[in-house]
Design an enzyme around this catalytic site. Structure first.
Site, mmCIF file in Angstrom:
data_model
loop_
_atom_site.group_PDB
_atom_site.id
_atom_site.type_symbol
_atom_site.label_atom_id
_atom_site.label_comp_id
_atom_site.label_asym_id
_atom_site.label_seq_id
_atom_site.Cartn_x
_atom_site.Cartn_y
_atom_site.Cartn_z
ATOM 1 N N TYR A 182 0.856 -1.191 0.000
ATOM 2 C CA TYR A 182 0.000 0.000 0.000
ATOM 3 C C TYR A 182 0.890 1.238 0.000
ATOM 4 O O TYR A 182 1.524 1.568 0.996
ATOM 5 C CB TYR A 182 -0.923 0.020 1.215
ATOM 6 C CG TYR A 182 -1.850 -1.165 1.330
ATOM 7 C CD1 TYR A 182 -2.192 -1.943 0.224
ATOM 8 C CD2 TYR A 182 -2.409 -1.516 2.563
ATOM 9 C CE1 TYR A 182 -3.033 -3.041 0.340
ATOM 10 C CE2 TYR A 182 -3.258 -2.610 2.690
ATOM 11 C CZ TYR A 182 -3.563 -3.367 1.582
ATOM 12 O OH TYR A 182 -4.394 -4.450 1.709
ATOM 13 N N HIS B 59 0.113 -12.053 1.359
ATOM 14 C CA HIS B 59 -0.927 -11.235 0.728
ATOM 15 C C HIS B 59 -1.622 -11.970 -0.425
ATOM 16 O O HIS B 59 -2.840 -11.897 -0.572
ATOM 17 C CB HIS B 59 -0.294 -9.940 0.215
ATOM 18 C CG HIS B 59 -1.259 -8.814 0.090
ATOM 19 N ND1 HIS B 59 -0.868 -7.495 0.090
ATOM 20 C CD2 HIS B 59 -2.604 -8.775 -0.033
ATOM 21 C CE1 HIS B 59 -1.931 -6.714 -0.032
ATOM 22 N NE2 HIS B 59 -2.978 -7.463 -0.120
#
Length: 347
Positions: free
Chosen positions: A60, A128
């Site tokens: 992010y 992830h």
């Protein structure tokens, strides 16, 4: 406002607030990143109301979201906060993405995340996305070593399928699976959720409001230019013809919300919370009023019959558009499998 109640996540001892805060949107993917002070204020407001479970990832930003959360953590009592971050999605300079689960990368990614967050340990460390090139046993084996060294307390997977979950859990107990789950994304209910419950794995739904759809963002308000470009390109359900069809679903939920004396977003979020005490959704927001509204969902009480009524308002066959566009779906989702350990040779 009441304090958000707590829930046990998984069966290894992790306890978190029943509602977490997804921090991604403060730094990435939804328009311009928020100012540092504003992001810290949102996180602080969440903590003051009992939200102690904060979700981020190294991708992010990339990296900037972990740094923002790290700054916010400096003003919070560390032992009362549960930090979740992720590794495995690498963004390259040309805009392409690569999924990595090799042990060397796992260790380096963890060391880097610890530095950016400014913490000595990560409460919950997720892979992830599943790397189709590396046996899941090797990836989880590397994560297990991080637990043994005290750098990570609990480990999780994100967007993994049943076979991958079972193989991973055999190496080291998996505490949580993060996966998309909302009124209009329920394909995991017959395949993934039963495996998690059989193995005692907690479930952390991301995008529990359908990317903001069920709080009326795309229906009642006009989407900002940045949001519109992101949502319509990546998410077919927000493309014009599909969105027009899907508005009917929102209107049904909005009508029920009046009946239950809450907002449509609160009802959609409460529905996710009512899927079980092992479920901890992590809605994201950059605005304090939206945060307060989401927190209110933790206090909406529904009977079993009412939960079924809400689900019936959004029949999956009525949802127009796929979850993601074709390019993103190909990247790596819960249908990805990894090679068996017995046949693997590293390149």
């Amino acid at each position: 406002m009441h304090q958000v109640p707590r829930r046990k996540l998984g069966s290894q001892g992790l306890e978190v607030s029943a509602l977490g805060l997804g921090c991604m949107g403060m730094s990435a993917f939804y328009g311009k990143p928020v100012e540092e002070e504003h992001g810290i204020a949102v996180i602080q407001q969440a903590f003051n109301n009992g939200v102690t479970f904060f979700d981020t990832s190294d991708v992010y930003g990339p990296h900037t979201n972990e740094k923002l959360l790290g700054l916010a953590l400096k003003g919070l009592p560390r032992e009362q906060v549960q930090v979740a971050t992720k590794f495995g999605t690498c963004l390259h300079a040309d805009g392409s993405a690569e999924i990595r689960g090799d042990p060397e990368y796992v260790r380096q990614a963890c060391e880097d995340s610890l530095k950016r967050l400014g913490v000595d340990y990560i409460d919950l460390y997720y892979q992830h996305r599943v790397d189709a090139r590396v046996p899941i046993e090797l990836t989880v084996g590397a994560m297990k070593k991080l637990v043994e060294e005290g750098k990570v307390k609990y480990i999780g997977l994100s967007e993994a399928g049943p076979d991958t979950i079972r193989r991973a859990h055999a190496v080291h107990p998996i505490t949580a699976l993060q996966i998309e789950w909302s009124l209009w994304s329920r394909d995991i209910e017959e395949t993934v959720i039963p495996v998690c419950r059989e193995l005692g794995i907690g479930i952390v739904p991301y995008s529990p409001l359908g990317r903001g759809f069920f709080n009326g963002k795309a229906v009642v308000e006009k989407l900002s230019e940045s949001d519109a470009s992101h949502l319509t390109v990546l998410l077919p359900r927000f493309q014009y013809e599909n969105l027009e069809k899907n508005k009917v679903l929102y209107e049904r939920v909005a009508a029920l919300a009046k009946k239950y004396n809450c907002t449509p977003g609160q009802l959609a979020l409460a529905w996710v919370l009512h899927q079980g005490n092992d479920v901890v959704p992590i809605p994201g927001t950059t605005k304090i009023p939206n945060l307060d509204e989401n927190i209110g969902a933790a206090f909406v009480k529904l009977t079993e019959m009412e939960v079924e009524e809400v689900a019936a308002a959004v029949p999956l066959h009525d949802v127009a558009g796929e979850r993601y566009n074709e390019a993103v779906t190909k990247l790596s989702w819960n249908n990805v499998t990894t090679p068996p350990l017995s046949s693997y040779t590293s390149t």
